[in-house]
Design a protein around this motif. Sequence first.
Motif, PDB file in Angstrom:
ATOM      1  N   THR A 140      71.491   3.466  37.065  1.00  0.00           N
ATOM      2  CA  THR A 140      71.366   4.725  36.335  1.00  0.00           C
ATOM      3  C   THR A 140      69.934   5.244  36.327  1.00  0.00           C
ATOM      4  OG1 THR A 140      71.217   3.460  34.279  1.00  0.00           O
ATOM      5  CG2 THR A 140      73.362   4.384  34.850  1.00  0.00           C
ATOM      6  N   GLY A 141      69.038   4.612  37.115  1.00  0.00           N
ATOM      7  CA  GLY A 141      67.693   5.138  37.293  1.00  0.00           C
ATOM      8  C   GLY A 141      66.626   4.568  36.397  1.00  0.00           C
ATOM      9  N   GLU A 142      66.953   3.567  35.579  1.00  0.00           N
ATOM     10  CA  GLU A 142      65.938   2.952  34.722  1.00  0.00           C
ATOM     11  C   GLU A 142      65.060   2.027  35.569  1.00  0.00           C
ATOM     12  OE1 GLU A 142      65.580  -0.176  30.949  1.00  0.00           O
ATOM     13  OE2 GLU A 142      67.538   0.406  31.738  1.00  0.00           O
ATOM     14  N   ILE A 143      63.742   2.166  35.438  1.00  0.00           N
ATOM     15  CA  ILE A 143      62.825   1.305  36.180  1.00  0.00           C
ATOM     16  C   ILE A 143      62.696  -0.033  35.457  1.00  0.00           C
ATOM     17  CG2 ILE A 143      60.428   1.015  36.912  1.00  0.00           C
ATOM     18  CD1 ILE A 143      60.331   3.970  37.533  1.00  0.00           C
ATOM     19  N   LEU A 144      63.075  -1.106  36.155  1.00  0.00           N
ATOM     20  CA  LEU A 144      63.110  -2.446  35.572  1.00  0.00           C
ATOM     21  C   LEU A 144      61.841  -3.239  35.855  1.00  0.00           C
ATOM     22  CD1 LEU A 144      66.789  -3.298  36.607  1.00  0.00           C
ATOM     23  CD2 LEU A 144      65.987  -2.259  34.470  1.00  0.00           C
ATOM     24  N   ALA A 145      61.194  -2.949  36.975  1.00  0.00           N
ATOM     25  CA  ALA A 145      59.918  -3.577  37.330  1.00  0.00           C
ATOM     26  C   ALA A 145      59.243  -2.666  38.337  1.00  0.00           C
ATOM     27  CB  ALA A 145      60.125  -4.971  37.919  1.00  0.00           C
ATOM     28  N   GLU A 146      57.917  -2.626  38.301  1.00  0.00           N
ATOM     29  CA  GLU A 146      57.187  -1.648  39.111  1.00  0.00           C
ATOM     30  C   GLU A 146      55.855  -2.228  39.572  1.00  0.00           C
ATOM     31  OE1 GLU A 146      55.757   3.034  38.483  1.00  0.00           O
ATOM     32  OE2 GLU A 146      56.469   1.823  36.793  1.00  0.00           O
ATOM     33  N   HIS A 147      55.427  -1.811  40.757  1.00  0.00           N
ATOM     34  CA  HIS A 147      54.119  -2.241  41.270  1.00  0.00           C
ATOM     35  C   HIS A 147      53.502  -1.087  42.047  1.00  0.00           C
ATOM     36  CE1 HIS A 147      50.940  -4.662  43.031  1.00  0.00           C
ATOM     37  NE2 HIS A 147      51.287  -4.206  44.229  1.00  0.00           N
ATOM     38  N   ALA A 148      52.188  -0.883  41.861  1.00  0.00           N
ATOM     39  CA  ALA A 148      51.444   0.109  42.634  1.00  0.00           C
ATOM     40  C   ALA A 148      50.222  -0.579  43.220  1.00  0.00           C
ATOM     41  CB  ALA A 148      51.041   1.285  41.752  1.00  0.00           C
ATOM     42  N   GLY A 149      49.868  -0.212  44.436  1.00  0.00           N
ATOM     43  CA  GLY A 149      48.709  -0.838  45.057  1.00  0.00           C
ATOM     44  C   GLY A 149      48.302  -0.130  46.324  1.00  0.00           C
ATOM     45  N   THR A 150      47.242  -0.629  46.930  1.00  0.00           N
ATOM     46  CA  THR A 150      46.744  -0.046  48.174  1.00  0.00           C
ATOM     47  C   THR A 150      47.658  -0.423  49.332  1.00  0.00           C
ATOM     48  OG1 THR A 150      44.458  -0.153  47.390  1.00  0.00           O
ATOM     49  CG2 THR A 150      44.796   0.035  49.765  1.00  0.00           C
ATOM     50  N   LEU A 151      48.035   0.557  50.106  1.00  0.00           N
ATOM     51  CA  LEU A 151      48.836   0.352  51.303  1.00  0.00           C
ATOM     52  C   LEU A 151      48.519   1.541  52.213  1.00  0.00           C
ATOM     53  CD1 LEU A 151      50.770  -1.866  52.173  1.00  0.00           C
ATOM     54  CD2 LEU A 151      52.671  -0.492  51.363  1.00  0.00           C
ATOM     55  N   VAL A 152      47.812   1.293  53.289  1.00  0.00           N
ATOM     56  CA  VAL A 152      47.295   2.370  54.140  1.00  0.00           C
ATOM     57  C   VAL A 152      48.302   2.716  55.218  1.00  0.00           C
ATOM     58  CG1 VAL A 152      45.410   3.095  55.653  1.00  0.00           C
ATOM     59  CG2 VAL A 152      44.941   1.595  53.687  1.00  0.00           C
TER      60      VAL A 152
END
Length: 400
Positions: free
Chosen positions: A98-110
């Motif tokens: 249903t679109g709920e974010i359960l876990a998330e990660h952001a980082g460098t990726l070129v």
Amino acid sequence: MAGRGQVGAGDLLELVRSGRATTRGALQQATGLSRATVGQRLDRLFRAGWLREGAGGPVDSPLGGRPSITLEFDDAHAVVLAADLDTRHARAAVLSLTGEILAEHAGTLVIGDGPDAVLGELGRWFAELLEKAGHRADEVCGIGLAVPGPVDSKTGRVVQPPIMPGWDGYDITSRLARAFTEHTGAGPVPVLVDNDANLMAYGEQRTTCPDCSAFVLVKVSTGIGAGVVVDGSVYRGIDGGAGDLGHIRVPAGAEALCRCGSYGCLAAVASGGAVARRLAETGVPAASGSDVRDLLAAGHPEAAALAREAGRQIGDVLATVVTLLNPGVLMIAGDLAGTPFLTGVRELLYQRALPRSTAHLEVVISRLGDRAGLVGGGAMVVEHLYAPGRVEERLAALGV
């Protein structure tokens, strides 16, 4: 709705998911099927784990009696993975159905490192995110990927992307599916790919503006792109090229060289990358749209002035877009999304567009922010996998 004999379990699931019919009686009324036939087709959905019984609904009969048992889509039986690539960084997540974010990660990726390296790293991110979310890899039903370039939706391959060197025509879906298997040990899952602005628009429209039948989102980061959602569906054009606003020629950019190799593109004068270059020329350290974003957040006056001027350049182009599409919402997203840029957009948009075109128009900033592409990517996967025809195929494969 198909003819009575053609109404299958997938059609019943669609009615329940949409809220149009959520009891057995309502499904009979909506489809014209007998009680026994509805029961048989619902039984397949129950056995697959895709449907569950909820609380009792209101009693429809004036004579009273037992309340009808409501039916609900069981969003706990699987999860979705999604990732949103930009030129120098990326974001990935595990989402519920249903679109709920359960876990998330952001980082460098070129993205310039090429598809093999980038998609291989995404596979590692996904494995770590599943562990963080407490879900097994075999619970994943599909992966959605947003990329900053035009995508042929039939093949899932990018087509001549100006800011994705080495990605043109690459088999993204196979490589990402393989990376997922390599890092999780699970079997292959479907991978769907679309342009980032398209998925941001889809996520925002479904989540924040569900009643808007004509919705436009403009993402201004390293490049400039637009996503258009009409009657709940993304409009992509014949081969994924719709919404490529950044490569419209504008007079102010006559001598500006764009990354696509042409002169005069809107992206060459009004994108986050263009603003960063102009700041760097004055001695302000800025190399990308994300640097401009940080300067704007810090209240840097020169960055704000240039962002407002970029907004005016884009607002001039958007006057034509608004006149052509007559949207109810025009949403601004990306690195430059903020008050200075939005002010510039409004100045030129309302000056150049006819009052008839803007009388009922809302011009707003993204509400989901950096998560819009993830939410849109997850929704794309769910809508694909639980479309009526696809449901029938998947139930057959499960043997139910």
